[in-house]
Design a protein around this motif. Structure first.
Motif, short mmCIF file in Angstrom:
data_model
loop_
_atom_site.label_atom_id
_atom_site.label_comp_id
_atom_site.label_asym_id
_atom_site.label_seq_id
_atom_site.Cartn_x
_atom_site.Cartn_y
_atom_site.Cartn_z
N MET A 1 0.91 -1.22 0.22
CA MET A 1 -0.04 0.14 0.07
C MET A 1 0.88 1.07 -0.09
O MET A 1 1.84 1.29 0.78
N ALA A 2 0.71 2.22 -0.84
CA ALA A 2 1.28 3.38 -0.90
C ALA A 2 1.30 4.38 0.50
O ALA A 2 0.20 4.35 0.83
N LYS A 3 2.26 4.67 0.95
CA LYS A 3 2.25 5.29 2.09
C LYS A 3 3.18 6.87 1.90
O LYS A 3 2.96 7.67 3.02
N TYR A 4 4.08 6.86 1.09
CA TYR A 4 4.96 8.06 0.85
C TYR A 4 4.86 8.99 -0.57
O TYR A 4 4.52 8.41 -1.35
N LEU A 5 5.30 10.04 0.00
CA LEU A 5 5.50 10.84 -1.37
C LEU A 5 7.19 11.29 -1.38
O LEU A 5 7.56 11.71 -0.11
N LEU A 6 7.78 11.28 -2.35
CA LEU A 6 9.20 11.55 -2.42
C LEU A 6 9.46 12.81 -3.30
O LEU A 6 8.94 12.78 -4.44
N SER A 7 10.10 13.59 -2.72
CA SER A 7 10.65 14.93 -3.47
C SER A 7 12.16 15.01 -3.60
O SER A 7 12.85 14.70 -2.55
N HIS A 8 12.41 15.54 -4.53
CA HIS A 8 13.97 15.74 -4.97
C HIS A 8 14.12 17.36 -5.30
O HIS A 8 13.26 17.63 -6.22
N ASP A 9 15.04 17.98 -4.89
CA ASP A 9 15.38 19.34 -5.40
C ASP A 9 16.88 19.35 -5.85
O ASP A 9 17.81 19.06 -5.23
N ILE A 10 17.03 19.31 -7.28
CA ILE A 10 18.40 19.19 -7.93
C ILE A 10 19.23 20.56 -7.91
O ILE A 10 19.00 21.41 -8.69
N GLY A 11 19.69 20.92 -6.60
CA GLY A 11 19.96 22.21 -6.23
C GLY A 11 21.44 22.42 -6.87
O GLY A 11 22.12 21.67 -7.59
N THR A 12 22.04 23.66 -6.79
CA THR A 12 23.44 23.91 -7.26
C THR A 12 24.50 23.40 -6.56
O THR A 12 25.63 22.84 -7.45
N SER A 13 24.57 22.98 -5.32
CA SER A 13 25.55 22.20 -4.70
C SER A 13 25.10 20.68 -4.37
O SER A 13 26.08 20.17 -3.96
N ALA A 14 23.81 20.45 -4.33
CA ALA A 14 23.63 18.95 -3.87
C ALA A 14 22.14 18.82 -4.39
O ALA A 14 21.21 19.72 -4.55
N ASP A 15 21.88 17.38 -4.24
CA ASP A 15 20.52 16.93 -4.63
C ASP A 15 19.99 16.79 -3.08
O ASP A 15 20.50 15.92 -2.23
N LYS A 16 18.78 17.45 -2.84
CA LYS A 16 18.00 17.11 -1.56
C LYS A 16 16.88 16.15 -1.79
O LYS A 16 16.01 16.54 -2.49
N ALA A 17 16.89 15.13 -1.27
CA ALA A 17 15.71 14.15 -1.04
C ALA A 17 15.21 14.14 0.18
O ALA A 17 15.60 14.08 1.24
N THR A 18 13.83 14.26 0.01
CA THR A 18 12.85 14.45 1.24
C THR A 18 11.79 13.22 1.21
O THR A 18 11.04 13.42 0.14
N LEU A 19 11.37 12.38 2.18
CA LEU A 19 10.41 11.43 2.12
C LEU A 19 9.43 11.80 3.01
O LEU A 19 9.74 12.26 4.04
N PHE A 20 8.21 12.21 2.63
CA PHE A 20 6.88 12.67 3.30
C PHE A 20 5.91 11.47 3.43
O PHE A 20 5.77 10.70 2.70
N THR A 21 5.16 11.65 4.72
CA THR A 21 4.00 10.91 4.72
C THR A 21 2.95 11.81 4.23
O THR A 21 3.29 12.84 3.97
N PHE A 22 1.77 11.08 3.96
CA PHE A 22 0.80 12.15 3.37
C PHE A 22 0.25 13.24 4.35
O PHE A 22 -0.33 14.02 3.79
N SER A 33 25.90 15.89 -2.25
CA SER A 33 26.55 16.86 -3.00
C SER A 33 27.25 16.56 -4.34
O SER A 33 27.65 15.49 -4.43
N TYR A 34 27.47 17.76 -4.89
CA TYR A 34 28.53 17.36 -6.25
C TYR A 34 28.88 18.74 -6.60
O TYR A 34 28.44 19.90 -6.19
N PRO A 35 30.07 18.69 -7.55
CA PRO A 35 30.81 19.77 -7.92
C PRO A 35 30.20 20.68 -8.62
O PRO A 35 29.46 20.42 -9.48
N VAL A 36 30.58 22.09 -8.54
CA VAL A 36 30.33 23.02 -9.63
C VAL A 36 31.82 23.39 -10.20
O VAL A 36 32.64 23.55 -9.60
N HIS A 37 31.94 23.56 -11.67
CA HIS A 37 33.08 23.72 -12.13
C HIS A 37 33.18 25.24 -12.68
O HIS A 37 32.43 25.71 -13.54
N TYR A 38 33.94 26.21 -11.93
CA TYR A 38 33.92 27.59 -12.24
C TYR A 38 35.21 27.62 -13.05
O TYR A 38 36.36 27.29 -12.67
N PHE A 39 35.23 28.55 -13.75
CA PHE A 39 36.35 28.77 -14.79
C PHE A 39 36.07 30.13 -15.59
O PHE A 39 34.87 30.64 -15.79
#
Length: 505
Positions: A1-22, A33-39
């Motif tokens: 049975m489905a219980k959760y909602l999953l959200s992701h924010d692909i941000g500038t410095s990291a992906d934020k994953a959040t698991l919610f109940t209804f 996190s992941y890098p940004v390449h500045y040049f």
């Protein structure tokens, strides 16, 4: 049975994953996190495969010990204004040119010359700028024509993940609006803009409404992604719009400010009017309503810079005494009266978008004297960001003065002294709720829930909010900032030519 909602924010410095109940409870949350390449001074790129790897790693971690099949739906938000060329198999042809990248200055000028500023602004709701997508596409056409020819679709961060999951190449009106190629009143891609840019509209994705089912997780990627095959994927929104939904800014007169790396003021209005000087942005929200707002490049970034460069003492205190360095910084700022002893900080560390639209703008401390203190300098940084946001607020009030309070989100919302400075500069109560840190995640989760019938509409978000504090303006401080505000605004223009000359070095 489905219980959760999953959200992701692909941000500038990291992906934020959040698991919610209804019921809006956060069960788990995780950053990868992941890098940004500045040049090349003002170029900035990211490898989209890093986004995908972070997305997958977060899912495996956040769903550990749970049944992925119990995720009712997933939706995504993400950084906006990017330029990621993909082939038909959803593989990146080159790194994404992200929102902070300012290489396309000549292309922005060429676009403005062809369409003219006021006409462009009346179509798109934002003035031409090197930081937006269509200008970056024009740069690729000129400098990497092979990349342009190979591109099937130019996509934003969240929509790349959605396409990898489902095979559907789509976007939503908020991300479309920040490509600079979207007709906000017609709610479609603009023939005028594409003709002026010389670009092919077929290389841009279809536009669907947020909360629309764009597909289900394909069996071919499910194991890698850490999700169950067939999990519904709902179209999300750009990160700014996700925060707006999540904080409950949904009706005309509702407004909020976000104190993240970039910072902004935004509100919902039923007034279609535009800023005659094209300083802020306007976008479509729901039929008959619009979002007005303005984003400055270095809001929270200015405060982070202050911490790293001017607050080594507070960082050491945090190591030895516990707590956060910001706890000690806030105490130092609280010791200094409003106005920072006449010290002013211009927060233009990465050029500026709203309200100046000047990539050559630079930061500065002004008014320093022999008796100036470090506390005054620290306070001036928060005040400088706040006064810049005040310019944006005043422009919005000039279109329609219907705001009575201001909600707040972002990392800076934790600072009581910064909330007080904003209340005094805005002359408006600042409202902090229990959702201030998770507004974007909640807004995205609500879209996932709408997609599968868990919620009826966006108004469901109001049930999850509890007011934690209301910061009222202090009369004496309001008067002080009214004296300082015109000096702050004039300082940019007094230094503009000097800063451009410095930039040429």
């Amino acid at each position: 049975m489905a219980k959760y909602l999953l959200s992701h924010d692909i941000g500038t410095s990291a992906d934020k994953a959040t698991l919610f109940t209804f019921d809006g409870t956060i069960l788990r949350s995780r950053l990868e996190s992941y890098p940004v390449h500045y040049f090349n001074a003002n170029w900035a790129e990211q490898d989209a495969e890093d986004w995908w790897k972070a997305f997958c790693k977060n899912n495996h971690a956040i769903l550990e010990g749970l049944d992925p099949a119990e995720v009712a739906a997933i939706s995504l938000s993400g950084q906006m204004m990017g330029c990621l060329p993909l082939d038909r198999d959803c593989k990146p042809i080159r790194p994404s040119i992200i929102w902070t990248d300012g290489r396309a200055t000549k292309e922005a000028a060429a676009l403005e010359e062809k369409v003219r500023l006021q006409s462009f602004y009346n179509i798109v709701g934002i003035r031409p700028s090197a930081n937006f997508t269509i200008e970056k596409v024009m740069w690729l056409m000129e400098h990497e024509p092979g990349t342009y020819e190979k591109t099937y679709k130019f996509m934003q961060s969240k929509d790349f993940i959605g396409a990898r999951l489902t095979g559907s190449f789509v976007t939503d009106p908020s991300d479309a609006g920040y490509t600079h190629a979207y007709d906000m009143y017609g709610r479609c891609w603009s023939e005028v803009i594409f003709k002026a840019a010389g670009a092919d509209v077929e290389k841009f994705p279809d536009i669907v409404e947020p909360g629309t089912l764009i597909g289900k997780v394909r069996a071919s990627v499910a194991e890698e992604a850490g999700l169950a095959p067939g999990t519904p994927v709902a179209e999300g929104v750009g990160d700014g719009r996700a925060s707006m939904i999540g904080i409950g800014v949904l009706r005309p007169g509702d407004a909020y400010t976000s104190l993240g790396t970039s910072s902004w003021v935004s509100r919902i209005t039923d007034a279609p009017g535009m800023d005659p000087r094209c300083r802020i942005q306007k976008g479509a929200f729901t039929p008959g309503t619009y979002s007005d707002g303005g984003t400055m490049q270095a809001g929270g970034l200015s405060v982070n810079w202050m911490k790293s460069q001017l607050c080594l003492y507070e960082q050491e205190l945090a190591k030895t005494g516990g707590g956060s360095a910001y706890d000690y910084i806030n105490k130092e700022i609280e010791s200094c009266p409003a106005g920072a002893g006449g010290v002013i900080f211009l927060p233009y560390l990465m050029g500026e978008r709203a309200p100046l639209w000047d990539n050559g703008a630079k930061g500065a401390f002004l008014g320093l004297r022999g008796e100036s203190t470090r506390a005054e300098m620290l306070r001036a940084v928060m005040e400088g960001v706040s006064m810049n946001l005040t310019i944006i607020l005043k422009i919005m009030q000039g279109i329609k003065d219907d705001m009575t309070s201001m909600r707040i989100v972002g990392g800076g919302s934790k600072s009581a002294v910064w909330r007080q400075i904003l209340a005094d500069c805005f002359n408006m109560p600042i409202v902090k709720t229990n959702i201030s840190d998770e507004a974007g995640s909640l807004g995205t989760a609500v879209l996932a829930g709408i997609c599968v019938g868990v919620y009826q509409d966006l108004g469901a978000v109001h049930a999850f909010h509890k007011v934690e504090s209301v910061t009222e303006p202090i009369k004496e401080n309001v008067a002080r900032y009214r004296q300082l505000q015109p000096i702050f605004e004039d300082a940019y223009y007094a230094l503009r030519e000097i800063n451009h000359r410095l930039g040429e070095l």
